[in-house]
Design an enzyme around this catalytic site. Structure first.
Site, mmCIF file in Angstrom:
data_model
loop_
_atom_site.group_PDB
_atom_site.id
_atom_site.type_symbol
_atom_site.label_atom_id
_atom_site.label_comp_id
_atom_site.label_asym_id
_atom_site.label_seq_id
_atom_site.Cartn_x
_atom_site.Cartn_y
_atom_site.Cartn_z
ATOM 1 N N LYS A 50 1.022 -1.048 -0.356
ATOM 2 C CA LYS A 50 -0.243 -0.249 0.420
ATOM 3 C C LYS A 50 1.105 1.086 0.016
ATOM 4 O O LYS A 50 1.811 1.387 0.602
ATOM 5 C CB LYS A 50 -0.791 -0.073 0.852
ATOM 6 C CG LYS A 50 -2.229 1.025 1.011
ATOM 7 C CD LYS A 50 -3.137 0.472 2.378
ATOM 8 C CE LYS A 50 -4.327 2.352 2.936
ATOM 9 N NZ LYS A 50 -5.028 1.687 4.152
ATOM 10 N N SER B 251 -9.856 1.945 2.844
ATOM 11 C CA SER B 251 -8.531 2.734 1.257
ATOM 12 C C SER B 251 -8.081 1.616 0.914
ATOM 13 O O SER B 251 -7.136 2.141 0.097
ATOM 14 C CB SER B 251 -8.063 4.137 2.181
ATOM 15 O OG SER B 251 -7.597 3.209 3.447
ATOM 16 N N SER C 156 -10.492 -0.512 7.072
ATOM 17 C CA SER C 156 -9.303 -0.176 5.612
ATOM 18 C C SER C 156 -9.031 -1.384 4.930
ATOM 19 O O SER C 156 -8.727 -1.137 3.818
ATOM 20 C CB SER C 156 -8.817 1.048 5.331
ATOM 21 O OG SER C 156 -8.990 2.190 5.694
#
Lengths: 96, 449
Positions: B50, B125, B149
């Site tokens: 990420k 996210s 997330s």
């Protein structure tokens, strides 16, 4: 509670942000909606509840006060900084 | 796609060929936009990362324009742990700006498609990580979970996503959003891979003062035959969509069939979780994001004075949702409102944590929805309050610091994956993975696409 333009101005100042004129009304409405929603916490009785919260019961661990410095990180940060010279960050003049 | 367990058995030569092919496959599908770019470190098994986890010499931007030009000067602890274990950071994945969102739409790199339906969001996210694994373009990925997330995009994309107990995985080198809530965790194709990757990235770290002082591992002790007591919360499930309710009922039957004991319990109304969460998270975000001022790193907008430089850099660099949360955070922390909002939320956090502690004195796990429905259509969650409300099932886990795992259990009528989560008591990762493995085996569920 309702957020108004005066409160938004105060929050912009605290946030080091400016909100464009065309977006002010929308953001005031959004912030008011959110603040009104979170006001539901007043329905909960929290008398005598500790106001400090931490996930660990053991508190922050202490350690020996030894300095640790990886100077290569400083060099890399300065190399990629928006403006730097002689190992300093350059900013607009702050003292006349 | 081969599993992480299988990939760990490949030779260096086989991995080199595999990674070359994988890069080609990623580049052949630019419309998915799961990856921002594809760089590689080392000769190990590729793991997608990420965009808020520091990988030395990579551009790491938390999906924000304000970090354009920033190059990470060091590795996050999880990255060192990956490379020490023979794994390779391979590609950085798209995310909501500063992890503030549930759709990955607020990224400065544009939206990521859900691999099961291009008109739907992958969740957020960690939407890029979830989409990469779901599309067969990553063996496994790392995400971060502040309010769901990891778990919510895992559910929307039909993969496994696990949020560890707060303190289990070092946050050193994770771009901070809300420091008392953030945890890095694995996003994988199956439960066993999640346990393997969790073992690799977890453990005590002196560089994170909130890191837990133990290094217990789980993947070598996985036991799907353990019989557990699992709580269901009917009051919570009643507000979810029919697809979620159907998946929930099917899962309860599967758990019973696997020999677990199901008990009905209740928890406080989720609306209080949302309030306590958005007050706490925005207050911490405001503080953490104060560092983005254009002086030391990232994208500077020059101004006539230093103050002008700060305001221009931040006003032009941050997106709308990040600005909203900074303004809200400053509201709840500001004089006159601090006690009524911030302090009140911390007190409510005690109530939430205590309620879970009471429940876990009687049960081993809780079965819960991850989201009120399956993946949203692109643009459907434009209203910020609507988006916050959609976090109702995930955020109390972060507020209480608990571990939880989301796994696919069913397909909705519209063909989208339905994911549910199991929640365990703090530091009970072994029980969490054992229960999840038992459920995965019992359901033997495979998504259609």
């Amino acid at each position: 509670m309702q957020v108004d333009d005066a409160l938004l101005k105060r929050l912009e100042k605290l946030s080091f942000l400016t909100i464009d004129d065309e977006k002010r009304e929308e953001i005031i409405a959004q912030l008011s909606g959110i603040v009104e929603f979170v006001d539901n916490l007043s329905e909960l009785n929290t008398e005598n509840v500790d106001e400090n919260f931490a996930l660990s019961d053991s508190g922050t661990p202490t350690r020996e006060d030894k300095s640790v410095c990886d100077s290569a990180i400083n060099d890399d940060i300065l190399k990629n900084a928006p403006r730097s010279e002689e190992h300093f960050f350059i900013v607009p003049k702050i003292i006349e | 796609m081969i599993t992480l367990k299988e990939a760990l058995a490949l030779s260096k030569e086989e991995l080199a060929t595999f990674k070359k092919d994988l890069k080609k496959q990623i580049e052949a599908k630019p419309e998915l936009n799961a990856y921002i770019d594809v760089n590689n470190v080392g000769e190990g098994v590729p793991i997608a990362i990420k965009d808020n986890i520091q990988v030395k010499d990579w551009s790491v931007t938390s999906g924000s324009k304000i970090l354009e030009g920033y190059i990470a000067p060091y590795n996050a602890t999880v990255i060192n742990k990956l490379t020490d274990a023979g794994l390779s950071p391979f590609g950085r994945t798209n995310m909501d700006e500063f992890a503030m969102g549930s759709t990955t739409e607020s990224s400065c790199y544009g939206i990521t498609q859900n691999p099961h339906n291009a008109n739907c969001v992958p969740g957020g996210s960690s939407g890029g990580s979830a989409a990469a694994v779901a599309a067969g373009l990553a063996i496994a990925a790392l995400g971060s979970d502040t309010g769901g997330s990891i778990r919510q995009p895992a559910a929307f994309c039909g993969i496994v996503g696990m949020k560890p107990t707060y303190g289990r995985v070092s946050r050193y080198g994770l771009g901070a959003y809300a420091s008392s809530l953030d945890q890095i965790g694995p996003m994988t194709q199956n439960v066993e891979d999640a346990a393997i990757l969790y073992d690799i990235i977890s453990g005590h770290d002196v560089k994170d003062s909130t890191s837990h002082e133990s290094n217990e591992k789980v993947s070598d002790k996985l036991d799907a035959s353990r019989k557990l007591t699992i709580a269901i919360i009917p009051e919570h499930v009643k507000d979810a969509s029919d697809d979620i309710k159907k998946g929930y009922a099917k899962t309860v039957e599967a758990l019973k069939a696997a020999g677990h004991t199901i008990v009905e319990k209740s928890l406080m109304d989720g609306k209080f979780d949302i309030s306590a969460y958005y007050i706490t998270a925005t207050a911490e975000a405001t503080t953490n994001l104060a560092r983005y001022d254009g002086v030391r790193y990232g994208n500077r907008k020059e101004g006539e004075s230093l103050h002008d430089l700060y305001v221009r850099t931040r006003s032009e660099g941050f997106g709308d949702e990040v600005k909203r949360r900074i303004l809200l955070g400053n509201f709840v922390l500001s004089s006159g409102y601090y006690d009524a909002y911030y302090v009140k939320a911390q007190k409510v956090r005690h109530l939430i944590k205590d309620e879970y502690a009471k429940l876990f004195a009687e049960v081993d796990l809780i079965l819960s929805p991850v989201a009120p429905r399956t993946a949203y259509e692109v643009g459907a969650l434009e209203d910020p309050l609507e988006m916050y409300l959609s976090d109702i099932y995930t955020i109390s886990v972060n507020l209480a610091g608990l571990p939880a795992i989301s796994l696919p259990v069913d397909t909705a009528e519209n063909g989208m994956p339905v994911g549910l989560q199991l929640i365990a008591n703090a530091y009970e990762e072994q029980t969490l993975f054992d229960g999840a493995l038992s459920l995965e085996k019992q359901l033997n569920f495979k998504l259609n696409s």
